[in-house]
Design a protein around this motif. Structure first.
Motif, mmCIF file in Angstrom:
data_model
loop_
_atom_site.group_PDB
_atom_site.id
_atom_site.type_symbol
_atom_site.label_atom_id
_atom_site.label_comp_id
_atom_site.label_asym_id
_atom_site.label_seq_id
_atom_site.Cartn_x
_atom_site.Cartn_y
_atom_site.Cartn_z
ATOM 1 N N SER A 186 0.722 -1.176 -0.190
ATOM 2 C CA SER A 186 -0.086 0.078 0.172
ATOM 3 C C SER A 186 0.930 1.092 0.134
ATOM 4 O O SER A 186 1.826 1.363 0.746
ATOM 5 C CB SER A 186 -1.005 0.009 1.249
ATOM 6 O OG SER A 186 -1.163 1.332 1.482
ATOM 7 N N LYS A 187 0.397 2.015 -0.885
ATOM 8 C CA LYS A 187 1.152 3.307 -1.056
ATOM 9 C C LYS A 187 0.324 4.534 -0.726
ATOM 10 O O LYS A 187 -0.312 5.001 -1.733
ATOM 11 C CB LYS A 187 2.056 3.286 -2.428
ATOM 12 C CG LYS A 187 3.067 2.388 -2.820
ATOM 13 C CD LYS A 187 4.428 2.766 -2.464
ATOM 14 C CE LYS A 187 5.378 1.632 -2.988
ATOM 15 N NZ LYS A 187 6.660 2.259 -2.287
ATOM 16 N N GLY A 188 0.532 5.353 0.017
ATOM 17 C CA GLY A 188 -0.473 6.489 0.404
ATOM 18 C C GLY A 188 0.245 7.922 -0.043
ATOM 19 O O GLY A 188 1.594 7.836 0.393
ATOM 20 N N ILE A 189 -0.346 8.671 -0.596
ATOM 21 C CA ILE A 189 0.030 9.929 -0.810
ATOM 22 C C ILE A 189 -0.497 11.092 -0.471
ATOM 23 O O ILE A 189 -1.964 11.166 -0.612
ATOM 24 C CB ILE A 189 0.415 10.003 -2.472
ATOM 25 C CG1 ILE A 189 1.405 8.949 -2.896
ATOM 26 C CG2 ILE A 189 1.121 11.411 -2.564
ATOM 27 C CD1 ILE A 189 1.357 9.143 -4.525
ATOM 28 N N SER A 190 -0.233 11.848 0.664
ATOM 29 C CA SER A 190 -1.131 12.830 1.083
ATOM 30 C C SER A 190 -0.406 14.312 0.731
ATOM 31 O O SER A 190 0.772 14.562 0.703
ATOM 32 C CB SER A 190 -1.057 12.969 2.585
ATOM 33 O OG SER A 190 -1.481 11.636 2.948
ATOM 34 N N ALA A 191 -1.485 15.180 0.134
ATOM 35 C CA ALA A 191 -0.942 16.466 -0.291
ATOM 36 C C ALA A 191 -2.108 17.518 0.479
ATOM 37 O O ALA A 191 -3.088 17.114 0.927
ATOM 38 C CB ALA A 191 -0.743 16.643 -1.547
ATOM 39 N N GLY A 192 -1.770 18.732 0.633
ATOM 40 C CA GLY A 192 -2.609 19.942 0.878
ATOM 41 C C GLY A 192 -2.995 19.444 2.355
ATOM 42 O O GLY A 192 -2.193 19.222 3.276
ATOM 43 N N HIS A 193 -4.556 19.329 2.518
ATOM 44 C CA HIS A 193 -4.910 19.063 3.806
ATOM 45 C C HIS A 193 -5.496 17.671 3.851
ATOM 46 O O HIS A 193 -6.253 17.259 4.718
ATOM 47 C CB HIS A 193 -6.305 20.038 4.308
ATOM 48 C CG HIS A 193 -5.720 21.513 4.354
ATOM 49 N ND1 HIS A 193 -5.563 22.232 3.374
ATOM 50 C CD2 HIS A 193 -5.496 22.084 5.561
ATOM 51 C CE1 HIS A 193 -5.076 23.274 3.792
ATOM 52 N NE2 HIS A 193 -5.209 23.233 5.097
ATOM 53 N N GLY A 194 -5.095 16.832 2.830
ATOM 54 C CA GLY A 194 -5.606 15.534 2.874
ATOM 55 C C GLY A 194 -5.302 14.374 3.886
ATOM 56 O O GLY A 194 -4.145 14.652 4.200
ATOM 57 N N GLN A 195 -6.299 13.596 4.164
ATOM 58 C CA GLN A 195 -5.860 12.692 5.237
ATOM 59 C C GLN A 195 -5.941 11.245 4.647
ATOM 60 O O GLN A 195 -6.978 10.998 4.064
ATOM 61 C CB GLN A 195 -7.017 12.803 6.245
ATOM 62 C CG GLN A 195 -6.915 14.095 7.112
ATOM 63 C CD GLN A 195 -5.586 14.172 7.890
ATOM 64 O OE1 GLN A 195 -5.032 13.180 8.304
ATOM 65 N NE2 GLN A 195 -5.002 15.346 8.244
ATOM 66 N N ASN A 196 -4.925 10.425 5.010
ATOM 67 C CA ASN A 196 -4.821 9.092 3.992
ATOM 68 C C ASN A 196 -4.552 7.981 5.150
ATOM 69 O O ASN A 196 -3.675 8.098 5.888
ATOM 70 C CB ASN A 196 -3.696 9.196 3.283
ATOM 71 C CG ASN A 196 -3.767 8.409 1.981
ATOM 72 O OD1 ASN A 196 -4.245 7.127 2.189
ATOM 73 N ND2 ASN A 196 -3.412 8.810 0.845
ATOM 74 N N SER A 197 -5.570 7.070 5.277
ATOM 75 C CA SER A 197 -5.234 6.092 6.216
ATOM 76 C C SER A 197 -5.162 4.831 5.450
ATOM 77 O O SER A 197 -6.160 4.467 4.604
ATOM 78 C CB SER A 197 -6.435 6.072 7.152
ATOM 79 O OG SER A 197 -6.550 7.357 7.865
#
Lengths: 254, 482
Positions: free
Chosen positions: B361-372
């Motif tokens: 699993s590869k999560g990418i968060s930018a801005g105000h993004g929330q990634n779980s």
């Protein structure tokens, strides 16, 4: 080619460069030496356009243009290359992909079509031989898992690919064994042409056994305190940086 | 320095969504709201058999007893189900015999999306089922596939033409009682794709479904059922987009896969529902239940997903490894930018002996993004020699976003080997500068770095879609939309 006039620069409010003036003409090799913390890498960073360094005074002219107004990528495309002291790892991005992107950006800037895949690979092969780089290196991710020596060779390889007008090598010799040092230096010598120039930043004299400079500058506490021919490097090696420190302090006293 | 870096990142990560257009298609809609009558109307519109209506009603009545789950790491405004239209379909002038019978507006829509509905124009080797709002409008290459005994059609057609297959498999992997959104889907699902690969057949082309939400205030509830009989192989793709709207839209889908003995299914998703605007207004709520059953021995199901869209993504494509020696895989890239939230992962349930699962699993968060990332690896008592390897990586762009990892392990067999690795990294100003210094612009640098990071997953996608996904990743994170 490059004229630096009374350049002052700071990082996070701390003054690092305190008035540097320097001119590099086409075909010249300049060596910049100096003790740790004297501002050598900061000077390289300013020339390459790193934003974390704030220029507070002075001018830098590159082929008649105000270099300080140009974005880092535009400086690169105009022929300024920085060989990093600590090359950066980019996981998952192959050297082929990375260099192809870079080379084609440079070509586009010059109004040329992108290289075909086969031409590009041919170019890579030729340049790899020049710096005696392992051919497998090209398929690995940018600097990821490279040894210290491989990273430095990789910088020279990239320089060979991009054919800069002004290459700034920031302590390319640090952390190299004698064989790697020879390869790196040979790479530089082979790339030397009458119309391109080098600024070689180094802490030690030994690199200058292989790359013979036209001019040697000694940087101390943000200023160039001594400029002379290649014999200055040998003198420094012999007497150590304390000699410079003492001389500078005496000058201030007198 | 931090400030500059965040500025660079925030500039380049505020890209525009390019599929946000709305098509003015002649639509038939039922009144908004949900009730037993609405369930009956939907079933009636589709001339469904009694057994299917009963299935829907059972699901609806069960749904009334359920509550929306609160365990995901998501902030969601309450959803008013009485404000949603549960059925909307393009009006068709007559039965579709040829491509010319499709509303030109509708054809234009799919052309704009790069999904031509005419077979000769289409990407070689890909058959498409196009679903707009509640119904499937066109399935290509149906006849070519039929020659090999492969059934690829809309779910509605399958109910009419292959009721035994539908009856036997529908709900066998995701029962109507499964979870809040699956139960809702079971009550009101409108259409979707159906696929059956007969014994010993390797499907010669990629099968794909393209989902498009078009109408306002409309929920999309599709169901996909994919059956790979013994010794068969199929690679299946789905893509999805929606117009940009200020209000949130609900998408609650089910995908069920059954892999019989020695069968292999590859299921790839490029999810690009409208993610909402930069302030977090609008966007699709994407609540999806995807599950595959490795029913026979030596069967294999592999999920690959690239999730770049939706305001909220709640999705755990899972594998039940029932057959001995069966294999489950999950490869995921999830991007959350601006105010997007994703709670996604997988479940690998090891039941059979010598079962293997891989999670990347590869999560990418930018801005105000929330990634779980949320994943369960469960090894049952009899699953001797089960093997799992999981790796969860998170990449942060900027300092206002978040990455979270919730791995769950339940191991009831001592011979199991379960490994879990996790990393979190940040795109550094130094990486970007390194690229800049080689003449690569900051936008291209971020694209390069992000794609490098996601490469292992992207490589699992079929070729044409890998290229698409790479572009999409870059666009999702950049300001340069062509």
């Amino acid at each position: 080619m490059l004229i630096i006039n009374n350049l002052k620069a700071a990082i996070a409010g701390k003054n690092i460069l305190k008035g540097i003036s320097l001119e590099v003409k086409p075909g010249e090799i300049h060596a910049i030496m100096g003790p740790n913390g004297s501002g050598k890498s900061t000077l390289a960073a300013v020339l390459a356009g790193r934003e974390l360094v704030e220029v507070t005074e002075g001018t830098v002219t590159y082929f008649g243009e105000n270099l300080l107004k140009m974005a880092a990528e535009d400086r690169a495309k105009e022929g300024i290359f920085l060989g990093f002291q600590y090359p950066i790892e980019i996981p998952g991005v192959s050297m082929v992909n990375f260099m192809k992107t870079a080379v084609n950006e440079h070509r586009e800037h010059k109004g040329l079509d992108p290289l075909s895949a086969s031409d590009f690979l041919k170019m890579m092969r030729e340049k790899k031989e020049l710096v005696e780089i392992d051919s497998k290196l090209a398929n690995r991710s940018v600097n990821e898992g490279f040894s210290g020596g491989e990273k430095k060779k990789n910088e020279i390889f990239q320089m060979a690919m991009l054919e800069p007008k002004l290459a700034i090598l920031d302590e390319t010799d640090s952390g190299l064994d004698i064989d790697a040092l020879r390869i790196v230096a040979n790479g530089v010598n082979k790339l030397k042409r009458p119309d391109n120039s080098f600024i070689v930043i180094t802490h030690y004299q030994r690199l200058l056994d292989y790359i013979v400079p036209d001019v040697v500058h000694v940087l101390y506490d943000g200023r160039i305190v001594k400029t002379a021919g290649k014999e200055l490097a040998l003198e420094l090696e012999e007497k150590g940086y304390d000699w410079i420190k003492n001389e500078v302090e005496n000058n201030i006293l007198t | 320095m931090e400030k500059d870096q965040d500025k660079i990142l925030s500039d380049v990560t505020s890209g525009e969504y390019k599929y946000g257009f709305y098509s003015d298609i002649d639509m038939e809609r039922i009144p908004k709201g949900l009730s037993e009558d609405v369930v009956r109307i939907i079933s009636g519109k589709k001339n469904e058999p009694q057994w299917l209506l009963e299935f829907r009603l059972k699901a609806y009545r069960h749904w009334l007893t359920m509550k929306m789950p609160s365990w995901p790491n998501l902030k969601i405004q309450p959803i008013n189900y009485q404000e949603i239209i549960f059925y909307a379909a393009p009006v068709q002038r007559k039965n579709l015999d040829s491509i010319d019978d499709i509303d030109p507006e509708l054809r234009k829509t799919f052309d704009k999306l790069g999904i031509p509905l005419t077979e000769q124009k289409h990407l070689a080797g890909v058959a498409v089922d196009a679903v707009i709002d509640s119904v499937s409008v066109k399935t290509t290459f149906k006849e070519t596939l039929a020659e090999m005994g492969i059934i690829f059609c809309s779910f509605s057609d399958a109910v009419k033409e292959y009721p035994d297959l539908v009856k036997r498999y529908m709900g066998s992997v995701v029962p109507y009682t499964d979870n809040f959104f699956a139960t809702l889907n079971s009550a009101v699902f409108s259409d979707g794709s159906f696929c059956y690969i007969p014994k010993g057949v390797r499907c010669p082309m990629e099968l794909s479904t393209y989902f498009r939400i078009n109408s306002a205030n409309t929920g999309q509830f599709e169901r996909t059922l994919l059956i790979a009989d013994e010794e068969s192989y199929v690679s299946y793709l789905e893509g999805c987009t929606a117009p940009s709207r200020d209000e949130n839209q609900l998408h609650a889908a089910i995908v069920e896969i059954v892999a019989e003995k020695n069968a292999e299914v590859k299921y790839s998703t490029v999810q690009n529902w409208y993610p909402g605007n930069k302030e977090g207004k609008g966007g699709v709520f994407n609540f999806v239940t995807k599950r595959g059953l490795c029913k026979g021995e030596n069967s294999k199901i592999s999920w690959t997903q690239v999730e770049t869209g939706s305001a909220i993504t709640w999705k755990y494509p899972s594998c039940i490894l029932r057959g001995d020696n069966s294999i489950g895989e999950f490869y995921s890239v999830a991007v959350t930018n601006n105010y997007q939230q994703a709670d996604t992962g997988t479940k690998m349930i090891h039941i059979g002996k010598n079962t293997k699962s891989t999670i990347l699993s590869k999560g990418i968060s930018a801005g105000h993004g929330q990634n779980s990332y949320r994943g369960l690896v469960k090894v049952l008592k009899n699953a001797s020699n089960a093997r799992n390897f999981s790796r969860c990586d998170s990449l942060l762009l900027g300092d206002k976003c978040g990455a979270h990892t919730f791995p769950y392990l339940e191991v009831d067999n001592q011979t199991a080997i379960v490994e879990h690795e996790a990393t979190t990294s940040k795109i550094g100003e130094d990486q970007i500068f390194y690229c800049n210094q080689r003449g690569i612009s900051t936008e291209d640098a971020i694209g390069l770095i992000v794609n490098g990071y996601a490469r292992e997953v992207i490589n699992k996608l079929p070729m044409e879609f890998a290229v698409e996904a790479q572009k999409l990743l870059q666009i999702s994170l950049e300001g340069s939309v062509g």
